[in-house]
Design an enzyme around this catalytic site. Structure first.
Site, PDB file in Angstrom:
ATOM      1  N   CYS A   7      37.172  95.863 145.975  1.00 15.82           N
ATOM      2  CA  CYS A   7      36.455  94.800 146.684  1.00 15.82           C
ATOM      3  C   CYS A   7      36.824  94.805 148.177  1.00 15.82           C
ATOM      4  O   CYS A   7      36.350  95.668 148.899  1.00 15.82           O
ATOM      5  CB  CYS A   7      36.720  93.467 145.984  1.00 15.82           C
ATOM      6  SG  CYS A   7      35.480  92.233 146.390  1.00 15.82           S
TER       7      CYS A   7
ATOM      8  N   HIS B 267      36.416  93.784 140.313  1.00 12.30           N
ATOM      9  CA  HIS B 267      37.878  93.675 140.196  1.00 12.30           C
ATOM     10  C   HIS B 267      38.393  94.191 138.857  1.00 12.30           C
ATOM     11  O   HIS B 267      38.517  93.402 137.912  1.00 12.30           O
ATOM     12  CB  HIS B 267      38.300  92.210 140.351  1.00 12.30           C
ATOM     13  CG  HIS B 267      38.207  91.700 141.741  1.00 12.30           C
ATOM     14  ND1 HIS B 267      39.287  91.641 142.592  1.00 12.30           N
ATOM     15  CD2 HIS B 267      37.153  91.237 142.443  1.00 12.30           C
ATOM     16  CE1 HIS B 267      38.913  91.161 143.760  1.00 12.30           C
ATOM     17  NE2 HIS B 267      37.615  90.905 143.701  1.00 12.30           N
TER      18      HIS B 267
ATOM     19  N   GLU C  38      41.358  94.784 137.936  1.00 16.77           N
ATOM     20  CA  GLU C  38      42.636  94.145 137.552  1.00 16.77           C
ATOM     21  C   GLU C  38      42.420  92.780 136.902  1.00 16.77           C
ATOM     22  O   GLU C  38      43.332  92.209 136.340  1.00 16.77           O
ATOM     23  CB  GLU C  38      43.560  94.018 138.785  1.00 16.77           C
ATOM     24  CG  GLU C  38      43.180  92.953 139.795  1.00 16.77           C
ATOM     25  CD  GLU C  38      41.956  93.293 140.648  1.00 16.77           C
ATOM     26  OE1 GLU C  38      41.349  94.368 140.455  1.00 16.77           O
ATOM     27  OE2 GLU C  38      41.605  92.455 141.486  1.00 16.77           O
TER      28      GLU C  38
HETATM   29  N1  GLN Z   1      34.286  88.839 150.534  1.00 20.83           N
HETATM   30  C1  GLN Z   1      35.579  89.466 150.741  1.00 20.83           C
HETATM   31  C2  GLN Z   1      35.567  90.299 152.022  1.00 20.83           C
HETATM   32  O1  GLN Z   1      34.512  90.548 152.534  1.00 20.83           O
HETATM   33  C3  GLN Z   1      35.961  90.360 149.582  1.00 20.83           C
HETATM   34  C4  GLN Z   1      36.137  89.528 148.338  1.00 20.83           C
HETATM   35  C5  GLN Z   1      37.074  90.127 147.327  1.00 20.83           C
HETATM   36  O2  GLN Z   1      37.874  91.011 147.628  1.00 20.83           O
HETATM   37  N2  GLN Z   1      36.991  89.597 146.139  1.00 20.83           N
HETATM   38  O3  GLN Z   1      36.569  90.720 152.488  1.00 20.83           O
END
Ligand code: GLN
Length: 202
Positions: free
Chosen positions: A86, A183, A185
């Site tokens: 992410c 995610h 994890e």
């Molecule tokens: N929206 C976050 C970002 O742009 C990422 C969100 C996440 O890692 N769950 O950094």
């Protein structure tokens, strides 16, 4: 054979990745260690790296200090198996915009030649779970947990698309680097963590 997994511990869900990595090592019967890392010397000592989810701008800015970001980039370019989750995927990307704000100008590692849109699926309340196929990695069903997730809007020819959801690319791989919008994890499955660790044993 022993594998040391490093989890970049600047901000975000570090603990969850440490737990998932321990579980993966245990399930694979591989001896090893999982350590939160943030200094260049600590990053130099690990075999595998996870860049966790969180806020990519914060992680990027905090890793600029003391050359952590530069060291991380060197190790990844040198072939260290790396999973970006992410916000971690955002840091790996070459070209990042935000769905609402446009250009972000944030610090990036630029090791994946992809275009990426932050917050592509909406805000926190638009977070969701769905079953994904990660077929190119040999993982048929994987629980995808999306939290203010990015999507990948363009990839260069050297990038393998690993998973698509709702016509949007949500996981990619190039050589030693895997990036996911979702995610692993938090999914209850250790398959991706195991895949990453296996890369270090080959
Ligand atoms: N929206 C976050 C970002 O742009 C990422 C969100 C996440 O890692 N769950 O950094």
């Amino acid at each position: 054979m022993s594998v040391t997994v490093g989890v970049l511990s600047v901000q975000g869900d570090v603990y969850e990745n440490v737990v998932a990595s321990h579980e993966a090592l245990n399930e694979m019967n591989i001896s090893g260690d999982v350590i939160p890392v943030k200094t260049p010397s600590a990053i130099s000592d690990v075999d595998v790296m996870i860049i966790p989810g969180g806020e990519s701008t914060t992680i990027g800015l905090l890793t600029l200090a003391g050359d952590t970001l530069a060291t991380l980039g060197e190790r990844i370019r040198g072939g260290m198996p790396t999973l970006g989750v992410c916000a971690g995927l955002i840091l790996l990307a070459g070209d990042v915009t935000d769905r609402m704000l446009g250009g972000t100008g944030q610090p990036l590692l630029k090791v994946l030649d992809i275009k990426l849109e932050r917050n592509s699926f909406g805000r926190q309340r638009d977070s969701f779970e769905t079953t994904l196929s990660l077929e190119p990695l040999g993982i048929a069903d994987f629980p995808g947990v999306f939290i203010r997730a990015p999507s990948i809007t363009a990839v260069s020819p050297d990038i393998d698309v690993i998973s698509v959801y709702d016509n949007r690319i949500v996981a990619v791989r190039r050589d030693n680097i895997i990036g996911t919008s979702f995610h692993p994890e938090l999914s209850g499955s250790t398959e991706l963590h195991k895949y990453l660790i296996r890369m270090a044993t080959k």
